[in-house]
Each structure stands twice: as C-alpha cells, then as structure tokens.
Design a protein around this motif. Structure first.
Motif, short mmCIF file in Angstrom:
data_model
loop_
_atom_site.label_atom_id
_atom_site.label_comp_id
_atom_site.label_asym_id
_atom_site.label_seq_id
_atom_site.Cartn_x
_atom_site.Cartn_y
_atom_site.Cartn_z
N ASP A 1 0.88 -1.17 0.00
CA ASP A 1 0.00 0.00 0.00
C ASP A 1 0.92 1.22 0.00
OD1 ASP A 1 -2.29 1.51 0.02
OD2 ASP A 1 -2.67 1.28 2.16
N PRO A 2 0.79 2.12 -0.97
CA PRO A 2 1.76 3.20 -1.08
C PRO A 2 1.87 4.11 0.14
CG PRO A 2 0.50 3.03 -3.11
CD PRO A 2 -0.15 2.13 -2.11
N ILE A 3 0.75 4.32 0.85
CA ILE A 3 0.72 5.33 1.90
C ILE A 3 0.29 4.74 3.24
CG2 ILE A 3 -0.27 7.53 2.63
CD1 ILE A 3 1.55 7.72 0.17
N ILE A 4 1.04 5.07 4.30
CA ILE A 4 0.59 4.83 5.67
C ILE A 4 0.40 6.21 6.29
CG2 ILE A 4 1.15 3.88 7.93
CD1 ILE A 4 2.89 1.80 6.55
N ALA A 5 -0.84 6.66 6.37
CA ALA A 5 -1.14 8.01 6.88
C ALA A 5 -1.46 7.94 8.37
CB ALA A 5 -2.27 8.64 6.08
N THR A 6 -2.71 7.63 8.72
CA THR A 6 -3.05 7.48 10.13
C THR A 6 -2.61 6.12 10.67
OG1 THR A 6 -5.24 6.53 9.68
CG2 THR A 6 -5.08 8.94 9.79
N LEU B 1 5.48 5.89 1.39
CA LEU B 1 5.59 7.01 2.31
C LEU B 1 4.70 6.76 3.53
CD1 LEU B 1 6.64 9.98 2.75
CD2 LEU B 1 4.53 10.73 1.62
N ALA B 2 5.18 7.19 4.70
CA ALA B 2 4.39 7.05 5.92
C ALA B 2 4.50 8.33 6.75
CB ALA B 2 4.87 5.87 6.74
N SER B 3 3.50 8.53 7.60
CA SER B 3 3.62 9.58 8.61
C SER B 3 4.27 8.95 9.84
CB SER B 3 2.25 10.15 8.98
OG SER B 3 1.53 9.23 9.78
N GLU B 4 4.89 9.79 10.66
CA GLU B 4 5.55 9.28 11.87
C GLU B 4 4.54 8.58 12.78
OE1 GLU B 4 8.30 8.25 14.59
OE2 GLU B 4 8.83 9.31 12.75
N GLY B 5 3.39 9.23 13.02
CA GLY B 5 2.39 8.64 13.91
C GLY B 5 1.77 7.37 13.35
N GLY B 6 1.48 7.38 12.04
CA GLY B 6 0.90 6.20 11.41
C GLY B 6 1.84 5.01 11.44
N LEU B 7 3.11 5.29 11.22
CA LEU B 7 4.11 4.22 11.23
C LEU B 7 4.28 3.64 12.63
CD1 LEU B 7 6.02 2.74 9.33
CD2 LEU B 7 7.75 4.48 9.79
#
Length: 226
Positions: free
Chosen positions: A145-150, A175-181
C-alpha cells in the motif's frame, strides 16, 4: 520515534529520495505517478526482500556449456502478495518482478470513513479455510500500500491477515507519517516488519500526510476532485 523501532525500516537510497521528490509535485501526471510508484516500490521491495527472504539449495542442474551447478530457491516456501485496494495495485508488478516465481495475489479492499477516518473493509478474497487447516495459509504475506497516513488501514489489514492465520507479514509502502508508522509498528511487533521509502512528520485534519503526495489513489486513477 517509530523510525527507531526494530520492526521499522526506512530507506536511505538517494535515487528513491529524488524520485519521491518528483512524486510529490502536483505537476506530475497520472502516467508518471504510476511509474514513480512502481520504481520506488522496486527499490523498497529490494531492500525488504533482501532482509526478509533467504535462499535454500534445491538440487543440481547443468548450464548450456555442460557445467553442473547447485540450484537455489527462496524461502519461506509459500508467499503471497496482498495489495490494499485501490492504490496497492500500483505496487504489485514491482514486487512480482522481484520474486523469482509468480505468487498468489489476495486483495483486500478498504476505505477510510470520512468523518471518523476509521477503516472499512468492503472486499476480502483471502481463501477460506476450515479451523485447524493451515494448508492454504502462506508462511509470509507481503502487504503493499503506497501510503501509511493514520496507520488505521494497514493495522486493519494486519489484523485481518493475523486472524486468517499468517505467521509473518512484510508491509511495504512508499511514504508514511511518523504517527501512522508508530501505530502500525505496534500492531503486531513480533509478526510484522514495515519497510517504507520515507517518513513525513504528521497528518492534517483530513488524515492526509503533510507535505505528503496527496491522495495517491485519486492521482493514479484520475479521480481527483470526485
């Protein structure tokens, strides 16, 4: 920070960083967006599979010049790909091209409810199996999945696969956000390794990564502004 957690791996490849810079631009069209996601997925996939797979000797064969050599195959012996619909489809070819043999592809369809941002599963084609029958369960599932947001969507996918009986998961994202990761890393630390191309600091009120790449699914399928 999530990036210091043992089951989180962030690429430092300079070519990936340059490609991600191109992907971020709103001027990048759908065709180039698809190609860039494919190329970044290939780089992250190479890094993930180099650590997540191993080779085993399988026998002997002969080269065209008649020399005998030892044949090798990858382990674990059973692997499947699990793209999260829609945008995970853009990474399937990259991972399939890295694996020496075709592997089963099992799709999970999920979307985020607009007000709560909670994941909603609308499609699941994991093969049915009776309780106690592990014959259809792969030893490794590779989630793309390209994006890990939340982080909610990948966590839901991890929970679904864990309930299905998969003992090990590699999740690969652009790409991921710090919190989502961080949230994804905590979902099943002993069973999941997360590999991402880069990490941005946070998300906005709509759950979109800042600065991010926009809604990658809409960009891939030309549905921006729907």
């Amino acid at each position: 920070m999530a990036t210091s957690v043992s089951n989180v791996h962030v690429s430092k490849h300079p070519c990936l960083r340059a490609k991600l810079s191109l992907l971020r631009s709103k001027a990048t069209n759908a065709r180039d967006t698809k190609q860039l996601v494919h190329e970044i997925a290939t780089i992250v996939g190479c890094e993930a599979l180099a650590q997540g797979l191993k080779t085993t000797e399988t026998g002997k064969s002969v080269t065209p010049l008649g020399y005998e050599y030892t044949t090798e195959s990858i382990g674990p012996g059973s692997v499947c790909l699990v793209p999260i619909l829609r945008s995970g489809l853009s990474m399937v070819d990259a991972l399939q091209s890295l694996l020496p043999e075709p592997v089963p592809i099992h799709h999970l369809g999920m979307y985020r409810e607009k007000t709560t941002l909670d994941p909603v599963e609308y499609y699941n084609n994991l093969p049915y199996h009776k309780a106690g029958d592990q014959s259809k369960i792969p030893e490794l599932a590779i989630v793309v999945d390209p994006i890990i947001a939340t982080g909610s969507t990948v966590c839901a996918a991890i929970e679904t696969l864990r309930d299905w009986g998969v003992p090990r998961i590699i999740a690969i994202s652009v790409l991921a956000s710090e919190g989502g990761l961080q949230k994804a890393a905590a979902a099943w630390p002993e069973g999941v390794d997360l590999w991402v191309g880069a990490v941005d600091a946070g998300t906005d009120d709509n759950g979109m990564i800042k600065p991010g790449v926009g809604d990658i699914g809409d960009r891939l399928f030309l549905t921006v502004g729907k």
